[in-house]
Scaffold this active site. Structure first.
Site, PDB file in Angstrom:
ATOM      1  N   GLN A 164      29.821  50.885  47.651  1.00  0.00           N
ATOM      2  CA  GLN A 164      28.395  50.603  47.398  1.00  0.00           C
ATOM      3  C   GLN A 164      27.720  50.098  48.678  1.00  0.00           C
ATOM      4  OE1 GLN A 164      28.467  47.906  44.021  1.00  0.00           O
ATOM      5  NE2 GLN A 164      29.121  49.503  42.597  1.00  0.00           N
ATOM      6  N   GLU A 205      43.831  51.694  44.682  1.00  0.00           N
ATOM      7  CA  GLU A 205      44.983  50.808  44.933  1.00  0.00           C
ATOM      8  C   GLU A 205      45.824  50.556  43.679  1.00  0.00           C
ATOM      9  OE1 GLU A 205      41.826  49.934  44.885  1.00  0.00           O
ATOM     10  OE2 GLU A 205      41.482  47.874  44.227  1.00  0.00           O
ATOM     11  N   TYR A 221      40.204  33.405  42.992  1.00  0.00           N
ATOM     12  CA  TYR A 221      40.801  32.178  43.535  1.00  0.00           C
ATOM     13  C   TYR A 221      41.655  31.485  42.474  1.00  0.00           C
ATOM     14  CZ  TYR A 221      37.631  32.420  47.540  1.00  0.00           C
ATOM     15  OH  TYR A 221      36.958  32.813  48.665  1.00  0.00           O
ATOM     16  N   CYS A 275      35.037  50.479  45.782  1.00  0.00           N
ATOM     17  CA  CYS A 275      34.145  49.900  44.781  1.00  0.00           C
ATOM     18  C   CYS A 275      32.943  49.219  45.463  1.00  0.00           C
ATOM     19  CB  CYS A 275      34.922  48.970  43.855  1.00  0.00           C
ATOM     20  SG  CYS A 275      34.158  48.874  42.235  1.00  0.00           S
ATOM     21  N   HIS A 324      39.115  52.353  41.923  1.00  0.00           N
ATOM     22  CA  HIS A 324      40.130  51.531  42.610  1.00  0.00           C
ATOM     23  C   HIS A 324      41.423  52.312  42.796  1.00  0.00           C
ATOM     24  CE1 HIS A 324      38.182  47.514  42.363  1.00  0.00           C
ATOM     25  NE2 HIS A 324      37.516  48.101  41.381  1.00  0.00           N
ATOM     26  N   THR A 369      67.680  22.371  37.802  1.00  0.00           N
ATOM     27  CA  THR A 369      68.036  23.512  36.949  1.00  0.00           C
ATOM     28  C   THR A 369      68.710  23.030  35.668  1.00  0.00           C
ATOM     29  OG1 THR A 369      68.202  25.001  38.809  1.00  0.00           O
ATOM     30  CG2 THR A 369      69.437  25.620  36.843  1.00  0.00           C
TER      31      THR A 369
HETATM   32  N1  GLN Z   1      30.234  44.259  41.812  1.00  0.00           N
HETATM   33  C1  GLN Z   1      30.270  45.690  41.840  1.00  0.00           C
HETATM   34  C2  GLN Z   1      29.986  46.272  40.466  1.00  0.00           C
HETATM   35  O1  GLN Z   1      30.158  45.606  39.474  1.00  0.00           O
HETATM   36  C3  GLN Z   1      31.587  46.191  42.382  1.00  0.00           C
HETATM   37  C4  GLN Z   1      32.771  45.817  41.556  1.00  0.00           C
HETATM   38  C5  GLN Z   1      34.081  45.963  42.279  1.00  0.00           C
HETATM   39  O2  GLN Z   1      34.118  46.007  43.508  1.00  0.00           O
HETATM   40  N2  GLN Z   1      35.175  45.987  41.553  1.00  0.00           N
HETATM   41  O3  GLN Z   1      29.621  47.418  40.372  1.00  0.00           O
END
Ligand code: GLN
Length: 537
Positions: free
Chosen positions: A388, A512, A56, A384, A510, A194
């Protein structure tokens, strides 16, 4: 080329004008003319890196191959240039001070009083030139975060002033990005803010060489002349940057305005070659002329702020273009998902992506979303924390381990299907201590992921502390949640899939972060393809 050329991008009048996009667009044009270009971001805040910042506060934390937790602008740099960035591409005030204070403690300043000028400014100058001195780049573009006149950016501005003087006019230039507001009551574009901002820069001893003016309306010739005269720049160096429907249009807009030509001329570089943007324009054509349309649900807890999932949203754009599909993304707050709302929130979607995240908040909603996707054959992509949650959901609802959980949520969980690595157990510091950066992964032949990547050895970027608990692997695999990606050295599980499902993939890393215009990420491409097929059913 004799020496590296430096381009500095400063901002005035307002924040959020898009310095990162202007820097990336200019870099793209210079790269398309055959130059080796990189972009660096200097952030004036005191955090050592944005890794400890809440999304945020600062949007997504972007991660590089070398494991740096960085500003999200580095994501734009990589997506535009298709070149990896590194720790050296993002410097913060915290990092500068940390390194100067460490040098002081080692006695490196030989009894001198350590001061902002010259010690902090010297450290900044060194950091700016690290990339240039590597020999890997002809041109380094350095974006100075914040707005000119801010107290905290003063040392950076002073460092730029000194460097510009040391390097000489044909080796360094300053682009100042400002806003030309439109007053609808007067029906006029206004140049005064400007003018003031350029003056503020001048008070610090820097004359802007090029003005890039953000505007909602075309700048008239007269207005450009006026800006040039009052801001002390050549008229051709007053560049209009009009609002664009997509950030990917900006390189072409800058090309039309001649930004690259002005830069090349000032830096005494050849202007003969024409930038080759064929692939870029091919991507734009596909992006703007989709043949189909689908809607993906993005389930996360930071959905109020678009920037929190920047790389995921951009990866959808790349993968959409690759499939010639318009991808509408519907943000779903994970805290708003429960048994009562789930159908209405998810039923109409063509696929769902459960986003990365930290902490307990919103976790149960994510698990519910996974369950819905699994039971209803809806294409599912878990990244990630999303992966999980897929493991927890499977353990709870298929294996029947009702209290299956992650150690992150419940330290005393009886069935910790997501647990903490040994190496993480004694860590007490928060910053920079997760499993970060590029790690290798071997893919299972014939799996959906292997089919998507087309290879068996991959490397992807990580940012997490918790891991799939291998103690439960046999049970989970036996019940149908198959492991299709493993770290070859550590044996850590990187990917899970349900082979019977149309497309159910969870990845611990990740993907992305590595999706670019030139190389849309294969898993995003495959996920969008699966969602498209699902939409036709
Ligand atoms: N909180 C989880 C961890 O630390 C996943 C982290 C995430 O999604 N980047 O493993």
């Amino acid at each position: 080329m004799a020496s590296t050329k430096y381009i500095f991008v400063t901002g005035g009048v307002s924040s959020s004008l898009g310095k990162g996009i202007i820097a990336a667009s200019l870099a793209k044009l210079l790269q398309a003319r055959g130059h080796r270009v990189t972009i660096q971001k200097l952030d004036p805040y005191i955090n050592v890196d944005p890794g400890t910042l809440n999304p945020y506060e600062h949007g997504e934390c972007y991660v590089t191959d070398d494991g740096a937790e960085t500003d999200l602008d580095l994501g734009h740099y990589e997506r535009f240039l298709n070149r990896s960035t590194s720790q050296a591409n993002n410097v913060t005030t915290g990092r500068i001070y940390q390194s100067v204070i460490e040098k002081e403690r080692r006695g490196e300043f030989l009894g001198k009083t350590v001061q902002v000028v010259p010690h902090i400014t010297n450290e900044i100058k060194e950091r700016i030139q690290i990339l240039g001195k590597s020999g890997d780049y002809d041109i380094v573009i350095t974006e100075i975060g914040g707005t000119v006149g801010d107290i905290e950016s003063l040392p950076y501005i002073e460092a730029v002033r000194q460097l510009k003087w040391e390097l000489g006019d044909s080796n360094a230039l300053v682009i100042h990005l400002t806003l030309i507001p439109y007053l609808s009551a007067a029906g006029e574009l206004k140049t005064k803010p400007t003018q003031h901002s350029v003056k503020t820069l001048m008070e610090s001893g820097i004359k802007a060489d090029i003005l890039v003016c953000r505007t909602e309306h075309e700048l008239s010739d007269d207005l450009k002349t006026k800006l040039a005269l009052f801001c002390n720049v050549r008229k051709e160096a007053v560049i209009q940057s009009i609002d664009a429907s997509t950030i990917y249009d900006v390189p072409n807009l800058m090309l039309e305005e001649g930004l690259d030509i002005v830069v090349l001329r000032q830096l005494a570089l050849s202007q003969d070659s024409w930038p080759n943007l064929d692939n870029w324009n091919d991507f734009l054509r596909r992006h703007k002329n989709p043949k189909h349309e689908i809607t993906i649900g993005l389930v996360g807890k930071y959905v109020e702020l678009q920037d929190s999932y920047k790389s995921i949203l951009e990866a959808f754009i790349h993968a959409g273009a690759a499939n010639e599909v318009r991808v509408n993304v519907e943000s779903i707050h994970s805290e708003h998902i429960d048994d009562r709302t789930i159908k209405e929130k998810i039923r109409h979607l063509d696929g769902i992506l459960v986003a990365p995240g930290f902490g307990e908040r919103g976790i149960e909603g994510k698990i519910k979303a996974v369950q819905f996707a699994r039971e209803n054959n809806l294409p599912f992509f878990g990244i990630c924390l999303g992966m999980q949650m897929a493991v927890i959901e499977y353990a709870r609802n298929v294996l029947g381990l009702k209290d299956a959980c992650s150690i992150e949520v419940n330290e005393k969980a009886k069935n910790p299907v997501i647990s903490l690595m040994e190496a993480q157990k004694d860590i007490t510091q928060m910053g920079g201590t997760m499993r970060l950066g590029a790690w290798d992964c071997t893919l299972e032949g014939g799996s959906k992921v292997q089919e998507a990547y087309g290879v068996t050895e991959i490397s992807e970027r990580h940012r997490h502390r918790y891991e799939y608990n291998n103690d439960f692997r046999e049970q989970l695999e036996g019940a149908g949640l198959v492991t299709t990606g493993i770290n070859p050295k550590t044996g850590l599980v990187e990917i899970v899939e349900i082979p019977e499902h149309p497309w159910f993939v969870g990845v611990q890393y990740h993907p992305e972060y590595k999706s670019t215009v030139a190389n849309p990420h294969p898993l995003f491409v495959a996920f969008i393809k699966a969602a498209l097929e699902n939409s036709k059913l």
